[in-house]
Write a protein that holds these residues in place. Sequence first.
Motif, PDB file in Angstrom:
ATOM      1  N   ALA A   1       2.989  10.251  -9.620  1.00 38.51           N
ATOM      2  CA  ALA A   1       2.559  10.070 -10.925  1.00 38.51           C
ATOM      3  C   ALA A   1       1.580  11.539 -10.988  1.00 38.51           C
ATOM      4  CB  ALA A   1       1.473   8.966 -11.274  1.00 38.51           C
ATOM      5  N   GLY A   2       1.583  12.266 -10.039  1.00 40.10           N
ATOM      6  CA  GLY A   2       0.969  13.484  -9.963  1.00 40.10           C
ATOM      7  C   GLY A   2      -0.289  13.652  -9.019  1.00 40.10           C
ATOM      8  N   LEU A   3      -0.612  12.828  -8.270  1.00 40.58           N
ATOM      9  CA  LEU A   3      -1.601  12.714  -7.361  1.00 40.58           C
ATOM     10  C   LEU A   3      -1.267  13.340  -6.056  1.00 40.58           C
ATOM     11  CD1 LEU A   3      -3.375   9.260  -7.650  1.00 40.58           C
ATOM     12  CD2 LEU A   3      -4.313  11.238  -8.693  1.00 40.58           C
ATOM     13  N   GLN A   4      -2.374  14.046  -5.187  1.00 43.06           N
ATOM     14  CA  GLN A   4      -1.853  14.274  -3.866  1.00 43.06           C
ATOM     15  C   GLN A   4      -1.617  13.410  -3.109  1.00 43.06           C
ATOM     16  OE1 GLN A   4      -1.769  17.662  -2.820  1.00 43.06           O
ATOM     17  NE2 GLN A   4      -1.987  18.392  -4.977  1.00 43.06           N
ATOM     18  N   ALA A   5      -0.569  13.491  -2.211  1.00 44.88           N
ATOM     19  CA  ALA A   5      -0.476  12.227  -1.255  1.00 44.88           C
ATOM     20  C   ALA A   5      -1.590  11.566  -0.693  1.00 44.88           C
ATOM     21  CB  ALA A   5       0.779  12.599  -0.277  1.00 44.88           C
ATOM     22  N   ASP A   6      -2.375  12.406   0.088  1.00 43.72           N
ATOM     23  CA  ASP A   6      -3.486  11.673   0.640  1.00 43.72           C
ATOM     24  C   ASP A   6      -4.336  11.014  -0.093  1.00 43.72           C
ATOM     25  OD1 ASP A   6      -4.227  14.252  -0.393  1.00 43.72           O
ATOM     26  OD2 ASP A   6      -5.500  14.866   1.529  1.00 43.72           O
ATOM     27  N   LEU A   7      -4.559  11.713  -1.301  1.00 44.53           N
ATOM     28  CA  LEU A   7      -5.497  10.969  -2.089  1.00 44.53           C
ATOM     29  C   LEU A   7      -4.989   9.687  -2.616  1.00 44.53           C
ATOM     30  CD1 LEU A   7      -7.941  10.638  -4.129  1.00 44.53           C
ATOM     31  CD2 LEU A   7      -6.774  12.149  -5.684  1.00 44.53           C
ATOM     32  N   ALA A   8      -3.569   9.851  -3.331  1.00 46.41           N
ATOM     33  CA  ALA A   8      -2.909   8.456  -3.384  1.00 46.41           C
ATOM     34  C   ALA A   8      -2.883   7.329  -2.289  1.00 46.41           C
ATOM     35  CB  ALA A   8      -1.396   8.665  -3.853  1.00 46.41           C
ATOM     36  N   MET A   9      -2.856   7.667  -1.255  1.00 49.43           N
ATOM     37  CA  MET A   9      -2.799   6.814  -0.284  1.00 49.43           C
ATOM     38  C   MET A   9      -4.215   6.072   0.090  1.00 49.43           C
ATOM     39  SD  MET A   9      -2.006   5.055   2.317  1.00 49.43           S
ATOM     40  CE  MET A   9      -0.081   5.435   2.460  1.00 49.43           C
TER      41      MET A   9
ATOM     42  N   VAL B   1       0.957  -1.112   0.139  1.00 47.83           N
ATOM     43  CA  VAL B   1       0.081  -0.090  -0.022  1.00 47.83           C
ATOM     44  C   VAL B   1       0.809   1.213  -0.196  1.00 47.83           C
ATOM     45  CG1 VAL B   1      -1.662   1.351   1.394  1.00 47.83           C
ATOM     46  CG2 VAL B   1      -2.064  -1.160   1.133  1.00 47.83           C
ATOM     47  N   GLU B   2       1.863   1.227   1.075  1.00 52.96           N
ATOM     48  CA  GLU B   2       2.773   2.490   0.800  1.00 52.96           C
ATOM     49  C   GLU B   2       3.624   2.696  -0.601  1.00 52.96           C
ATOM     50  OE1 GLU B   2       5.473   2.936   4.372  1.00 52.96           O
ATOM     51  OE2 GLU B   2       4.684   0.975   5.015  1.00 52.96           O
ATOM     52  N   CYS B   3       4.029   1.655  -1.286  1.00 62.10           N
ATOM     53  CA  CYS B   3       4.489   1.691  -2.463  1.00 62.10           C
ATOM     54  C   CYS B   3       3.524   2.228  -3.709  1.00 62.10           C
ATOM     55  CB  CYS B   3       5.006   0.334  -2.828  1.00 62.10           C
ATOM     56  SG  CYS B   3       6.499  -0.088  -1.876  1.00 62.10           S
ATOM     57  N   MET B   4       2.419   1.803  -3.560  1.00 63.95           N
ATOM     58  CA  MET B   4       1.396   2.087  -4.439  1.00 63.95           C
ATOM     59  C   MET B   4       1.285   3.389  -4.443  1.00 63.95           C
ATOM     60  SD  MET B   4      -1.107  -1.212  -4.592  1.00 63.95           S
ATOM     61  CE  MET B   4      -2.397  -0.472  -5.367  1.00 63.95           C
ATOM     62  N   ALA B   5       0.927   3.729  -3.186  1.00 68.51           N
ATOM     63  CA  ALA B   5       0.432   5.403  -2.695  1.00 68.51           C
ATOM     64  C   ALA B   5       1.816   6.262  -3.399  1.00 68.51           C
ATOM     65  CB  ALA B   5       0.422   5.457  -1.335  1.00 68.51           C
ATOM     66  N   GLU B   6       3.071   5.933  -3.062  1.00 69.01           N
ATOM     67  CA  GLU B   6       4.050   6.760  -3.114  1.00 69.01           C
ATOM     68  C   GLU B   6       4.208   6.759  -4.826  1.00 69.01           C
ATOM     69  OE1 GLU B   6       7.521   8.990  -3.216  1.00 69.01           O
ATOM     70  OE2 GLU B   6       5.936   8.623  -1.898  1.00 69.01           O
ATOM     71  N   ALA B   7       3.829   5.906  -5.619  1.00 69.60           N
ATOM     72  CA  ALA B   7       4.097   5.584  -6.905  1.00 69.60           C
ATOM     73  C   ALA B   7       3.078   6.714  -7.440  1.00 69.60           C
ATOM     74  CB  ALA B   7       3.785   4.250  -7.423  1.00 69.60           C
ATOM     75  N   GLY B   8       1.971   6.483  -6.669  1.00 72.43           N
ATOM     76  CA  GLY B   8       0.669   7.699  -7.353  1.00 72.43           C
ATOM     77  C   GLY B   8       0.926   9.126  -7.094  1.00 72.43           C
ATOM     78  N   ARG B   9       1.667   9.197  -5.865  1.00 72.55           N
ATOM     79  CA  ARG B   9       2.211  10.623  -5.859  1.00 72.55           C
ATOM     80  C   ARG B   9       2.975  11.016  -6.663  1.00 72.55           C
ATOM     81  NH1 ARG B   9       6.051  13.416  -4.177  1.00 72.55           N
ATOM     82  NH2 ARG B   9       7.454  11.512  -3.887  1.00 72.55           N
TER      83      ARG B   9
END
Length: 273
Positions: free
Chosen positions: A196-204, A186-194
């Motif tokens: 990629a341009g997403l806000q960190a809280d949304l990516a998490m 989950v941490e890795c997916m969220a960081e990759a999303g961040r």
Amino acid sequence: MRGITIGQVVLVGAGNMGGAMLSGWLKNGVPGASVTVIDPGPSDAMQTMIAEAGSLSVPVPPAGLVADVLFLAIKPQMMADVLPVLKSLVGPSTVVVSVAAGTTLAAMREHLGDAGMVRAMPNTPAMVGRGITGAYANDRVSDDQRDLVDRLLKVSGPVEWVNSEADINAVTAVSGSGPAYVFYLVECMAEAGRKAGLQADLAMRLARETVAGAGELLHQSRDDASRLRQNVTSPGGTTAAALSVLMDPQSGLQPVFDQAIEAARQRAEELAK
């Protein structure tokens, strides 16, 4: 567990795992009066649960008490100090159940004598009733004792019995430590999303709910993981593009997990020495 003879259950350790087990037992019909909890400093929540159930809570083993089931839910590093104190609780018909990683049957036998013993490895989702436990019983555990232990362990999820004590080290590496791997995913997916341009809280939030939802789908579906993966993957689509990286035979997840599981298994072996 209603309708079966429980006997006297002694739970040593009132931390997260001990609390989860006690809560599950009480919800599944184990009479509170049949449980004695030994812990020098249970939390307020645990003390409340013990009191409401009518169980006995003591800091040290009471004189004259002999357990039918002695359930050890203490940390491995505490075993050497605690086990000698528990010898008086073990009688001819006692079965000892340990959920401490790395503590071998031989180590327990050295302090508790030649009793029926079970090594069990649950995982932290046991705290929400969604764990899984691997277990091994020595040859002194009777069929009735094994059935009782199986029922006591199943309050937190399925139980898988293995054929050798050495298998518990592999169980520890796969499912005992496994929740941490999923949380890190989950941490890795969220960081990759961040990135990629997403806000960190949304990516998490996206990563967290995706993994939780996928796990629930896997839990409820009759299909295996491979089939569910294929159902999500359209040829030439976005999922296929990502899986071409994740499933690379040299740099993908499988070789990484092979190394990770083996490292955890070897560490479990080291802790058992």
